[in-house]
Write a protein that holds these residues in place. Sequence first.
Motif, PDB file in Angstrom:
ATOM      1  N   CYS A  30      42.654  40.583  32.601  1.00  0.00           N
ATOM      2  CA  CYS A  30      42.752  40.602  34.065  1.00  0.00           C
ATOM      3  C   CYS A  30      41.794  41.645  34.658  1.00  0.00           C
ATOM      4  O   CYS A  30      41.096  41.374  35.647  1.00  0.00           O
ATOM      5  CB  CYS A  30      44.195  40.883  34.487  1.00  0.00           C
ATOM      6  N   ARG A  31      41.757  42.832  34.060  1.00  0.00           N
ATOM      7  CA  ARG A  31      40.864  43.869  34.575  1.00  0.00           C
ATOM      8  C   ARG A  31      39.402  43.460  34.438  1.00  0.00           C
ATOM      9  O   ARG A  31      38.583  43.710  35.319  1.00  0.00           O
ATOM     10  CB  ARG A  31      41.129  45.184  33.819  1.00  0.00           C
TER      11      ARG A  31
ATOM     12  N   ARG B 194      38.527  40.859  37.192  1.00  0.00           N
ATOM     13  CA  ARG B 194      38.441  41.417  38.541  1.00  0.00           C
ATOM     14  C   ARG B 194      37.279  42.397  38.712  1.00  0.00           C
ATOM     15  O   ARG B 194      36.818  42.594  39.831  1.00  0.00           O
ATOM     16  CB  ARG B 194      39.757  42.112  38.884  1.00  0.00           C
ATOM     17  N   SER B 195      36.807  42.979  37.627  1.00  0.00           N
ATOM     18  CA  SER B 195      35.734  43.963  37.738  1.00  0.00           C
ATOM     19  C   SER B 195      34.353  43.380  37.457  1.00  0.00           C
ATOM     20  O   SER B 195      33.338  43.989  37.819  1.00  0.00           O
ATOM     21  CB  SER B 195      35.988  45.132  36.777  1.00  0.00           C
TER      22      SER B 195
ATOM     23  N   ARG C 288      33.370  36.422  39.925  1.00  0.00           N
ATOM     24  CA  ARG C 288      33.788  36.240  41.315  1.00  0.00           C
ATOM     25  C   ARG C 288      33.407  34.851  41.798  1.00  0.00           C
ATOM     26  O   ARG C 288      32.292  34.387  41.585  1.00  0.00           O
ATOM     27  CB  ARG C 288      33.135  37.304  42.203  1.00  0.00           C
TER      28      ARG C 288
ATOM     29  N   ASN D 146      41.280  34.074  38.296  1.00  0.00           N
ATOM     30  CA  ASN D 146      42.320  35.068  38.522  1.00  0.00           C
ATOM     31  C   ASN D 146      43.696  34.504  38.200  1.00  0.00           C
ATOM     32  O   ASN D 146      44.574  35.211  37.687  1.00  0.00           O
ATOM     33  CB  ASN D 146      42.265  35.552  39.969  1.00  0.00           C
TER      34      ASN D 146
ATOM     35  N   CYS E 264      45.311  36.435  35.204  1.00  0.00           N
ATOM     36  CA  CYS E 264      46.095  37.501  35.830  1.00  0.00           C
ATOM     37  C   CYS E 264      47.515  37.061  36.177  1.00  0.00           C
ATOM     38  O   CYS E 264      48.459  37.829  36.017  1.00  0.00           O
ATOM     39  CB  CYS E 264      45.393  38.020  37.085  1.00  0.00           C
TER      40      CYS E 264
END
Length: 328
Positions: free
Chosen positions: A13-14, A17-18, A23, A33, A37
């Motif tokens: 998940c990290r 998102r990073s 994206r 996501n 996540c």
Amino acid sequence: CWEVRKHNSSEWCRFIRSNPDCRMDGGFLDYLNGVFCVFPPRLLPLAVTLYALWLLYLFIILGVTAEKFFCPNLSAISTNLKLSHNVAVFSLTSPLHGVTFLAFGNGAPDVFSAVVAFSDPRTAGLAIGAIFGAGVFVTTVVAGGIALVKPFTAASRPFLRDVIFYMLAVFLTFMVLYFGRIRLGEALGYLGLYVFYVFTVVLCTWIHRRQRGNGPAPPGPWEPEVPTDPEEPESSGTNSSDYGEEYRPLLPSQETSLRILTTALSPLDYRKWRRKPWYWRLFKAFRVPVEIVLLLTVPIVDPDKDDLNWKRPLNCLHVVTSPLLCVL
């Protein structure tokens, strides 16, 4: 972004998102996501299964939109523009109808997805492959599926004409991929090939009609093509009693507006529902929410109905819901 599986499951998940490559700028749902996540790592197979079912449901939405809303309106546009649906004795769509309206409706998703793919360098390479994949899917799965469900006889000369133009387009694309570049000349060549194809279809149709000569005249605007019964006496024309009072409703109805609205919004035919098997009912139940949403937002003009599918309460509601859908 595909390197997420090289990390420990606790870091998925990290990482998603990073990482800028993960994206998603477009779309209403963030699928990455959701799968990395929202769902815990041990439920990854369940997440993939749900996504596959969601993809199947999106295909169902696309099919319902084409069957119930796109094709009737397309038929109404062609009839209103006096474009015949049949050419002589063949079951062929009108040339302008088939190579413009229907072609654009069929190819619009590919056009817009290709534009989106080319706008991002990371996905530009998918554009050509996606377009050719769609072409192969249509010429194999769709054609084969239709032949299994509803056998038909293809007109030999128009079919050969379309195949020749399709092969020319494939050859041009092969040359572009072989040299690894595309210039303005090649791009204009694609567009010119399509314009020449449209011209050829119209010219062949005109020659075919001239050869047939005394064929039946095409139906007039909003006039469905129905076979005539030789034993049935023809109508003597419009009765003089049809010209009644000046303020008589054009489409008289004894039903209330609420009744008309509820009937128009009901996608179920209860008599057909009782006759169908259970699997058809299950499939219909999945389609009902989509059909209700589309009925609330998309006006339908159906030339095959006496009232052209005019439902005043629902069409007045479309004045509000259709612009809201366009804004969304």
